[in-house]
Scaffold this active site. Structure first.
Site, mmCIF file in Angstrom:
data_model
loop_
_atom_site.group_PDB
_atom_site.id
_atom_site.type_symbol
_atom_site.label_atom_id
_atom_site.label_comp_id
_atom_site.label_asym_id
_atom_site.label_seq_id
_atom_site.Cartn_x
_atom_site.Cartn_y
_atom_site.Cartn_z
ATOM 1 N N LYS A 150 31.698 40.371 44.763
ATOM 2 C CA LYS A 150 32.717 40.676 43.989
ATOM 3 C C LYS A 150 34.050 40.162 44.345
ATOM 4 O O LYS A 150 34.466 39.955 45.111
ATOM 5 C CB LYS A 150 32.854 42.311 43.936
ATOM 6 C CG LYS A 150 34.055 42.986 43.114
ATOM 7 C CD LYS A 150 33.633 44.502 43.192
ATOM 8 C CE LYS A 150 34.928 45.453 42.821
ATOM 9 N NZ LYS A 150 34.466 46.894 42.510
ATOM 10 N N ASP A 204 36.469 42.425 39.017
ATOM 11 C CA ASP A 204 37.020 43.683 39.015
ATOM 12 C C ASP A 204 38.439 43.460 38.718
ATOM 13 O O ASP A 204 39.047 42.739 39.611
ATOM 14 C CB ASP A 204 36.744 44.478 40.073
ATOM 15 C CG ASP A 204 37.196 45.964 39.850
ATOM 16 O OD1 ASP A 204 37.747 46.252 38.650
ATOM 17 O OD2 ASP A 204 37.260 46.750 40.861
ATOM 18 N N GLU A 215 34.255 44.063 35.517
ATOM 19 C CA GLU A 215 34.557 45.543 35.696
ATOM 20 C C GLU A 215 35.917 45.877 35.156
ATOM 21 O O GLU A 215 36.761 44.991 35.713
ATOM 22 C CB GLU A 215 34.407 45.621 37.117
ATOM 23 C CG GLU A 215 34.839 47.164 37.605
ATOM 24 C CD GLU A 215 34.524 47.545 38.987
ATOM 25 O OE1 GLU A 215 33.622 46.548 39.716
ATOM 26 O OE2 GLU A 215 35.045 48.396 39.396
ATOM 27 N N ASP A 248 35.011 51.545 35.345
ATOM 28 C CA ASP A 248 35.410 52.276 36.588
ATOM 29 C C ASP A 248 36.556 53.320 36.307
ATOM 30 O O ASP A 248 36.464 54.353 36.223
ATOM 31 C CB ASP A 248 35.647 51.310 37.609
ATOM 32 C CG ASP A 248 35.941 51.778 39.023
ATOM 33 O OD1 ASP A 248 36.135 53.048 39.161
ATOM 34 O OD2 ASP A 248 36.306 50.946 39.943
ATOM 35 N N LYS A 259 38.273 40.323 43.080
ATOM 36 C CA LYS A 259 39.228 41.123 42.497
ATOM 37 C C LYS A 259 40.062 40.121 41.667
ATOM 38 O O LYS A 259 40.434 38.845 42.151
ATOM 39 C CB LYS A 259 40.295 41.935 43.354
ATOM 40 C CG LYS A 259 39.744 42.863 44.311
ATOM 41 C CD LYS A 259 39.342 44.248 43.393
ATOM 42 C CE LYS A 259 38.920 45.295 44.177
ATOM 43 N NZ LYS A 259 38.602 46.510 43.248
ATOM 44 N N HIS A 282 42.873 43.472 52.539
ATOM 45 C CA HIS A 282 42.095 43.837 51.145
ATOM 46 C C HIS A 282 43.029 43.811 50.057
ATOM 47 O O HIS A 282 43.806 44.786 50.185
ATOM 48 C CB HIS A 282 41.166 45.031 51.497
ATOM 49 C CG HIS A 282 40.130 45.193 50.527
ATOM 50 N ND1 HIS A 282 39.165 44.065 50.218
ATOM 51 C CD2 HIS A 282 39.843 45.822 49.273
ATOM 52 C CE1 HIS A 282 38.304 44.394 49.135
ATOM 53 N NE2 HIS A 282 38.803 45.548 48.836
ATOM 54 N N LYS A 323 31.715 56.574 41.898
ATOM 55 C CA LYS A 323 32.171 56.749 43.339
ATOM 56 C C LYS A 323 32.112 58.441 43.568
ATOM 57 O O LYS A 323 32.722 59.134 42.605
ATOM 58 C CB LYS A 323 33.606 56.234 43.414
ATOM 59 C CG LYS A 323 33.770 54.725 43.135
ATOM 60 C CD LYS A 323 35.229 54.454 42.998
ATOM 61 C CE LYS A 323 35.334 52.994 42.819
ATOM 62 N NZ LYS A 323 36.677 52.621 42.419
ATOM 63 N N GLU A 347 28.292 49.233 46.496
ATOM 64 C CA GLU A 347 28.928 48.016 47.083
ATOM 65 C C GLU A 347 29.520 49.021 48.246
ATOM 66 O O GLU A 347 30.816 49.038 48.500
ATOM 67 C CB GLU A 347 30.172 47.536 46.108
ATOM 68 C CG GLU A 347 30.795 48.829 45.266
ATOM 69 C CD GLU A 347 32.217 48.457 44.655
ATOM 70 O OE1 GLU A 347 32.519 47.438 44.367
ATOM 71 O OE2 GLU A 347 32.860 49.585 44.210
HETATM 72 MG MG LIG Z 1 36.711 48.955 40.343
#
Ligand SMILES: [Mg+2]
Length: 373
Positions: free
Chosen positions: A167, A198, A224, A249, A169, A22, A273, A327
């Protein structure tokens, strides 16, 4: 009722392998470290919480190692002898002992909720006022493979009806190359699924001003945190410029951060979160500020394992202000199941587990297998 007093607190660090690496802008992980915090009462009930950051200290300064030190050295002495139904008082006392360290505090807050709910034989959402829904939408984070592989991964998720929103990155590549890559994926999925991006705060203002309009024009649904978390004036400028929603975020950890984002019009959506906010109680305060200001909230993840994810599902199902999907896919990235009964994902959603506490039971053999020596 059984004895509610806290007699022991145990911390364990796990390294759980992932199904594929990831990738974030600055790092990549092929295993996720998790700090498991178990709080046991005199009545023999144990509640669990997870201390989890995405891969390491790059996101917010905390790591499983710092969390373990903070919990064992500073939080355990506050906890021992108190009752698990004193969460308000315990968390207030913890604030007097340790500043910041919200990920570590979240692990304790969630373990207390799990333990108290188990003592009462009710689900955690009951302690939050009750669930008003029993499932939430889950966006899937696509990997950083070549574009054709990413599109194939997304199509597989759509066809198997696992996810209908994705999503990506950004921020690791040259901005023009990165933008083109995302536009190709967005175009390929147009009409089938939405794509969000993001940046983990990696672009500067001029890069964002130059490239973000292309992403919006190309059909990207949401931007994001393109720019550094503390630069709220830049985020506000971009939010005014862009015709699509901007999500904050890294800019929001506390209720006051949410208030500042609202005051400056810096975002339309806040990523909440339960980890970065310091637990379920503090997350509620963040959502309350957002709602009062008319902002939406997204149930975001730090790639929690099943305990942290279950806690966030209980939160999202009990909190109407989490009105921009979630998510909460963390456990789907893990190549090893840590629960006796896995969390249930179907039709683009994850379902609220039933049963006392968080409604999930750890498989202790799996926990032992991935415990760090
Ligand atoms: Mg984020």
């Amino acid at each position: 009722m059984s004895d509610l007093s806290i007699v022991s607190v145990e911390t364990t660090v796990l390294d759980v392998p992932l199904v594929r690496p990831h990738k974030f802008a600055t790092t990549s992980m092929d295993a996720q470290p998790i700090l498991l915090v178990g709080i046991t009462t005199g009545g023999g009930v144990t509640g669990y919480g997870e201390g989890v950051v995405p891969g390491g200290p790059w996101w917010g300064g905390e790591s499983v190692e710092t969390m373990q030190a903070v919990v064992e050295r500073y939080l355990v002495p506050v906890l021992i002898g108190r009752r698990v139904d004193e969460i308000t008082g315990i968390m207030a006392d913890i604030e007097r002992v340790v500043a910041g360290a919200r990920f570590a505090k979240a692990a304790v807050d969630i373990a207390l909720h799990d333990a108290w709910a188990r003592c009462l034989d009710v689900p955690v959402h009951t302690l939050l006022g009750g669930a008003f829904r029993t499932s939430v939408d889950v966006t899937w984070a696509l990997g950083s493979a070549p574009v054709e592989e990413i599109i194939a991964e997304a199509r597989e998720k759509i066809e198997s009806r696992k996810h209908f929103s994705f999503k990506l990155k950004m921020g690791a590549l040259d901005p023009a190359t990165d933008t083109e890559r995302v536009l190709r994926v967005t175009e390929a999925l147009a009409g089938q699924a939405g794509v969000r991006v993001d940046f983990n705060a990696r672009w500067d203002r001029l890069t964002a001003l130059r490239h973000l309009p292309w992403l919006a024009d190309g059909g990207v649904q949401l931007i994001e945190q393109p720019t550094p978390g503390e630069q709220l004036e830049v985020l506000a400028e971009l939010n005014a410029l862009l015709p699509i929603p901007v999500m904050a975020d890294e800019s929001v950890h506390t209720p006051h951060d949410a208030l500042e984002v609202a005051r400056r019009g810096a975002a339309d959506v806040i990523a909440v979160k339960t980890t970065k906010c310091g637990g379920l109680r503090r997350s509620r305060e963040v959502v309350a500020v957002a709602r009062a200001a008319g902002l939406a909230c997204h149930g975001a993840t730090s790639i929690e394992g099943p305990i942290g994810t279950a806690a966030s599902i209980h939160f999202a199902c009990a909190e109407p202000g989490i009105d921009f999907g979630t998510e909460l896919f963390g456990p789907l990235l893990f190549s090893e199941e840590l629960l006796q009964e896995p969390l249930r994902y179907s039709d683009g959603q994850v379902h609220l587990p039933t049963g006392p506490g968080l409604g999930v039971e750890l498989n202790m053999d799996a926990v032992k297998r991935w415990t760090r020596n």
